[in-house]
Scaffold this active site. Structure first.
Site, PDB file in Angstrom:
ATOM      1  CG  HIS A  75      -1.750  -1.203   1.388  1.00  9.64           C
ATOM      2  ND1 HIS A  75      -3.051  -1.263   0.944  1.00  9.64           N
ATOM      3  CD2 HIS A  75      -1.486  -2.411   1.937  1.00  9.64           C
ATOM      4  CE1 HIS A  75      -3.562  -2.455   1.212  1.00  9.64           C
ATOM      5  NE2 HIS A  75      -2.634  -3.180   1.819  1.00  9.64           N
ATOM      6  CG  ASP A 330      -1.028  -6.033   4.330  1.00 14.80           C
ATOM      7  OD1 ASP A 330      -1.347  -5.113   3.548  1.00 14.80           O
ATOM      8  OD2 ASP A 330      -1.747  -6.379   5.285  1.00 14.80           O
TER       9      ASP A 330
END
Length: 442
Positions: A75, A330
């Site tokens: 992200h 992640d």
């Protein structure tokens, strides 16, 4: 890269299996036996046993040479959340950690629900040189699925260009950062559509109803209760549901950030059926557990939450027996002031990890728990094949990124020395063995 470069004396690591100790001994062997020199010319490599003549010669004796690694789950916060991080800052962190390709998630602001939003990300990424950024589409409504169909099947040159930058569809079965939980009535249509157009689905698997029920029963407001509020059964129930849909439609399904032994066993059984299912695990779910809440507090809050030592052990076994296909971080940076809040459960979920993934895995290889080739399989070969990224391995005529690693260098991880804009790491002070010395792109 201008001119020619000859790399001599290094040990190339491929995805074929080997014991880590001979590789390490080979890397320390000054005789050069078993090594292949790499000549880089006109953007391509040539493997040679001779020293040759080049504009620059690099002595890689004692170093391991890997293809540029892939982090299939990051992200990077741009657009809309650039107070946390940017594509430029997090790409720099990725490169420093030997990662030269990333797959970026759709929960930005605006979310990547439309072709226009997707195209905007692709345009922003053009100025990034530290790594190759690919992007997921997201969806919570039927209209968003129509946008995915357009991107994936429209024959126009522009759509074909954009599709090359698309990893597939990311579905959130439960809310996380950005609150992108897909509407329940849309989930099955997403699986049907993606099977039809041959688009892989990556799923964040938690069951919202079980999470809601757990929340209703728990009165403890401490941050450690986060792991109880999103229990292991929530992940397992959600995984079981999406496997049913993958079985029904033949959809390519990838389980993101697998965190429990319960979920792992479901994936293992699905694979024995021959279903097109893969999965990933994060470094924080491998190396950290609920015992670490006392030390890290809100810095350890993420979704799915951190689990038990028994889950740690189950996930490591999944890596060793091949059930787990990828390690992906992640990577989800938040600022320190966002994490250090009260009440603790109001802290945002997510931890950075793109720069620390490789040294953590190199340490496991140095200790003999996995092989260096396992790292290539988990962080290059499998994500490259699953997401059709088109990256080349270290072979004659290839054009690729190279990562040179000193497998013997010992160092400590400190957030202030890393490159992510957030300035912290859950692995603060951890001693590791193996460090990126140089990353080459051509």
């Amino acid at each position: 890269m201008n001119g020619t470069l000859l790399i001599v004396g290094g040990t190339i690591i491929h995805s074929t299996g080997e014991d880590p100790k001979p590789i390490l001994q080979q890397a320390q062997d000054d005789s050069g036996q078993g090594k292949t020199n790499i000549l880089i010319q006109n953007g391509k490599i040539s493997l040679t046993s001779s020293d040759g003549i080049a504009d620059e010669t690099m002595d890689a004796s004692g170093l391991l040479i890997f293809p540029g690694f892939i982090d299939a789950h990051v992200h990077f916060r741009e657009p809309g959340l650039t107070h946390k991080a940017t594509m430029a800052s997090e790409a720099a962190a990725a490169r420093a950690g030997g990662v030269t390709t990333v797959c970026e998630m759709p929960n930005t602001n605006p979310p990547t629900f439309t072709v226009d939003a997707f195209a905007d990300k692709v345009e922003r990424a053009k100025k990034i040189t530290d790594c190759d950024i690919r992007f997921f589409m997201g969806a919570i409504t039927h209209d968003h699925l129509s946008e995915l169909r357009k991107l994936w099947t429209d024959p126009s040159p522009e759509m074909k260009r954009l599709k090359k930058r698309c990893c597939g569809l990311k579905l959130f079965l439960e809310n996380s950062t950005g609150d992108l939980k897909i509407e329940p009535e849309v989930v099955e249509e997403a699986f049907r559509l993606c099977a039809e157009i041959h688009c892989p689905i990556t799923a964040h698997c938690e069951d919202a109803r079980l999470n809601e029920a757990a929340n209703a029963e728990i009165t403890d407001e401490g941050v450690a209760s986060h792991s109880l509020r999103r229990p292991p059964e929530s992940e397992a129930t959600s995984i079981e549901y999406v496997i049913t849909l993958a079985r029904r439609y033949g959809t390519m399904l990838h389980i993101a950030h697998l965190s429990t032994g319960l979920g792992l066993e479901l994936v293992r059984l699905a694979k024995t059926e021959g279903l097109p299912i893969t999965c990933e695990v994060t470094p924080h779910h491998l190396f950290l557990n609920t015992d670490d809440y006392g030390r890290l507090g809100t810095y350890l809050k993420m979704n799915p939450p951190i689990r038990s030592t028994e889950d740690n052990a189950a996930l490591w076994q999944g890596i060793k027996d091949g059930t787990i296909d990828m390690v992906a971080t992640d990577h989800a940076p938040h600022l320190k002031e966002e994490k250090e809040v009260s009440p603790p459960l109001s802290a945002p979920s997510g931890v950075p990890g793109v720069e620390t993934m490789l040294p953590l895995l190199l340490t496991e290889a140095q200790q003999g728990n996995i092989t260096y080739s396992d790292i290539v399989r988990l962080c290059f070969m499998n994500p490259n094949e699953h997401y059709r990224l088109g990256k080349e391995d270290i072979v004659d005529g290839a054009s690729l990124d190279l990562v040179l690693v000193d497998p013997k260098e010992e160092w400590e991880i400190h957030g202030e020395e890393l490159h992510s804009a957030c300035g912290w790491t859950p692995f603060e002070g951890r001693k590791v063995v193996g460090k990126v010395i140089r990353v080459l792109s051509f």
